[in-house]
Design a protein around this motif. Structure first.
Motif, mmCIF file in Angstrom:
data_model
loop_
_atom_site.group_PDB
_atom_site.id
_atom_site.type_symbol
_atom_site.label_atom_id
_atom_site.label_comp_id
_atom_site.label_asym_id
_atom_site.label_seq_id
_atom_site.Cartn_x
_atom_site.Cartn_y
_atom_site.Cartn_z
ATOM 1 N N SER A 102 3.649 -93.026 51.322
ATOM 2 C CA SER A 102 3.089 -91.899 52.063
ATOM 3 C C SER A 102 3.639 -91.896 53.485
ATOM 4 O O SER A 102 3.452 -92.863 54.232
ATOM 5 C CB SER A 102 1.563 -91.978 52.101
ATOM 6 O OG SER A 102 1.027 -91.059 53.027
ATOM 7 N N THR A 103 4.285 -90.813 53.870
ATOM 8 C CA THR A 103 4.794 -90.711 55.234
ATOM 9 C C THR A 103 3.663 -90.508 56.244
ATOM 10 O O THR A 103 3.835 -90.770 57.434
ATOM 11 C CB THR A 103 5.778 -89.536 55.341
ATOM 12 O OG1 THR A 103 5.136 -88.342 54.878
ATOM 13 C CG2 THR A 103 7.013 -89.801 54.493
ATOM 14 N N SER A 123 8.298 -85.942 47.252
ATOM 15 C CA SER A 123 7.421 -84.940 46.654
ATOM 16 C C SER A 123 7.229 -83.798 47.639
ATOM 17 O O SER A 123 7.698 -83.850 48.764
ATOM 18 C CB SER A 123 6.079 -85.584 46.297
ATOM 19 O OG SER A 123 5.416 -86.010 47.472
ATOM 20 N N GLY A 124 6.496 -82.812 47.220
ATOM 21 C CA GLY A 124 6.306 -81.646 48.064
ATOM 22 C C GLY A 124 5.620 -81.953 49.379
ATOM 23 O O GLY A 124 5.806 -81.250 50.363
ATOM 24 N N ASN A 125 4.761 -82.989 49.443
ATOM 25 C CA ASN A 125 4.051 -83.306 50.677
ATOM 26 C C ASN A 125 4.811 -84.303 51.551
ATOM 27 O O ASN A 125 4.282 -84.822 52.523
ATOM 28 C CB ASN A 125 2.662 -83.867 50.371
ATOM 29 C CG ASN A 125 2.712 -85.126 49.530
ATOM 30 O OD1 ASN A 125 3.793 -85.705 49.325
ATOM 31 N ND2 ASN A 125 1.561 -85.553 49.041
ATOM 32 N N GLY A 126 6.077 -84.576 51.218
ATOM 33 C CA GLY A 126 6.874 -85.460 52.057
ATOM 34 C C GLY A 126 6.828 -86.911 51.658
ATOM 35 O O GLY A 126 7.489 -87.747 52.272
ATOM 36 N N VAL A 178 -0.604 -101.057 49.198
ATOM 37 C CA VAL A 178 0.021 -101.977 50.150
ATOM 38 C C VAL A 178 0.046 -101.280 51.507
ATOM 39 O O VAL A 178 0.829 -100.347 51.730
ATOM 40 C CB VAL A 178 1.448 -102.347 49.708
ATOM 41 C CG1 VAL A 178 2.077 -103.318 50.697
ATOM 42 C CG2 VAL A 178 1.435 -102.919 48.298
ATOM 43 N N THR A 179 -0.824 -101.709 52.401
ATOM 44 C CA THR A 179 -0.944 -101.054 53.705
ATOM 45 C C THR A 179 -0.052 -101.687 54.762
ATOM 46 O O THR A 179 0.156 -101.103 55.825
ATOM 47 C CB THR A 179 -2.405 -101.083 54.185
ATOM 48 O OG1 THR A 179 -2.871 -102.441 54.196
ATOM 49 C CG2 THR A 179 -3.295 -100.267 53.264
#
Length: 465
Positions: free
Chosen positions: A71-72, A23-26, A277-278
């Motif tokens: 999420s990066t 996505s746009g936010n990586g 899921v962390t």
């Protein structure tokens, strides 16, 4: 069987478009709409760690969304869905899909994420799976489940559902009742599976169900409680061991495990949930011969037993420790330095045995790493109630070190005012008075001693039977 590659080239062309979608936010995202099948490889610092896929294998369309995202920034995998109506491809099946993340490989010509110490496919099951996750569900009928495909050949470019020797194993941590009740009605039995739950080793009850269809299907699902906010570790070897003991005819140890999948099966009902899921990883198990526990010392202070010990792991780091009293519930032991993060850890266990009824008890302590455990450190406790005034007492347990009159006074507490020992050579008594006497004589097994108590107390011994 030899897996067919007839459609491999076409599928690879399709997948190659989606493998690097962000996505746009990586963030890495696999989402419906637009696609019901969109595997995306998650690459972190040059390593392929996961594949995420919306995987709506039985969905024609729905009026909301289903998404799997990585999420990066936070390294969190989020699986979410929100919809009211869905059109299924096969209306005889209630499940519409299994949005997921996986480590290793998944059959049906899917991409792999194999930059782990454990390489897939594998026929070595000596590894641990670890996950930390939380589920928020507003509505819907779902489960949270691991999925494992055991293949007859070391090749995931195939359709394993067409091989009658394939074994699919699901390990559920959460499920809504109607997803599991049919298996209970068909005779699913309750077994225990050793897992580490939120830092404590437990023998957790699970239902075990097996059916033979086009392929072999096995499900472990919770018997007592659903897990919605948890940190879980379990041994793949233990699951295989259970399956092998229940159904040796499947010969599961001759199969190749494609990978470790984690996702949520969704039924065709209005749905709204988020699974975060962390932590999700696999790592080899540590040899049991490489973890040791050594006693550093024991003392009893006014009925409270204090045991100090050292844990050592030669192949990794100590990840935790716990103790039990007899066959009671396990109690987690904190690391003395605040965290289990090194090959050598000091621990201290405190048990207030003055609250116990009179009798004998066993205090058992052990540590673990990668769900492999040290030997038990077993200490016997004896609890006796003594009333006020004079008593003749004797040690009933073999101590781990020399016990002196001052140790006895400390163990019993301030109620004890004096200890007398008969001196055979002098034919007279020797006395020890806490805080006054320097004659701190040793107490020996098989000899009797006078004591004086001001009030009723619990005398707790710690030693060997």
């Amino acid at each position: 069987m030899v897996c067919s590659r007839i459609v491999l080239f076409v599928l690879l062309l399709v997948y190659s478009v989606s493998l690097a979608i962000t996505s746009g936010n990586g963030d890495y995202v696999s989402k419906y709409p637009p696609s019901t099948h969109n595997p995306v490889v998650v690459t972190v610092n040059g390593s392929d760690l996961y594949v995420i896929d919306v995987c709506l294998w039985n969905t024609e369309s729905l009026d909301g969304f289903v998404e799997v995202a990585y999420s990066t920034e936070t390294s969190i995998v989020t699986i979410s869905a929100s919809f009211s109506e869905v059109e299924r491809k096969d209306t005889t099946t209630p499940i519409i899909g299994y949005p997921e993340v996986w480590i290793g490989c998944k059959p049906w010509w899917n991409p792999c994420a194999n930059d782990w110490e454990v390489k897939f496919p594998t026929n070595s099951f000596s590894f641990e799976v670890e996950v930390k996750a939380s589920l928020e569900k507003k509505k819907g009928v779902i489960n949270v489940a691991f999925d494992f495909w055991f293949l007859t050949e070391n090749d995931t470019n195939c359709d394993p559902s067409q091989d009658p020797k394939t074994i699919e194993v699901m390990f559920w941590l959460y499920y809504d009742h109607e997803l599991g009740e049919w298996m209970i009605d068909k005779g699913a039995e309750v077994i225990v599976v050793p897992i580490v739950l939120n830092g404590v080793q437990v023998d957790e009850p699970f239902y075990f169900y097996y059916s033979k269809g086009t392929w072999n299907f096995i499900v472990f699902f919770p018997a007592n409680r659903n897990l919605t906010d948890y940190h879980v570790k379990y041994s793949m070897e233990k699951l295989v061991e259970i399956i092998d003991s229940k159904h040796p005819e499947l010969n599961i140890r001759s199969r190749y495990l494609a990978g470790v999948e984690l996702g949520t099966e969704i039924s065709a009902k209005p749905t709204d949930y988020i699974l975060k899921v962390t932590l999700f990883k696999v790592k080899p198990l540590v040899s049991s011969e490489r973890i040791h526990i050594e006693l550093d010392g024991i003392e009893v202070d006014n009925g409270t037993v204090v045991v100090n010990a050292t844990l050592q792991c030669q192949d990794g780091v100590i990840e935790g420790a716990y103790y039990i009293i007899d066959s009671g519930e396990p109690e987690e032991i904190p690391a003395l330095d605040g965290a289990y993060d090194s090959p050598i850890e000091k621990i201290s266990v405190k048990v207030n045995a003055s609250k116990f009824d009179d009798g004998y008890y066993t205090l058992s302590i052990r540590g673990y790493s990668s769900q492999v455990y040290s030997e038990w450190l077993n200490i016997t406790l004896r609890v006796r109630t003594l009333g006020p005034r004079y008593h003749i007492i004797a040690l009933s347990l073999r101590p781990y070190k020399a016990v002196r009159a001052s140790d006895l006074a400390k163990a019993i507490g301030p109620s004890l005012t004096a200890v007398w020992k008969w001196n055979y050579e002098k034919q007279d008594f020797e006395v020890y008075i806490p805080g006054v006497s320097e004659n701190d004589f040793e107490l020996n097994i098989g000899e009797g001693y006078f004591i004086y108590l001001k009030s009723t107390v619990k005398w707790v011994e710690a030693g060997k039977p």
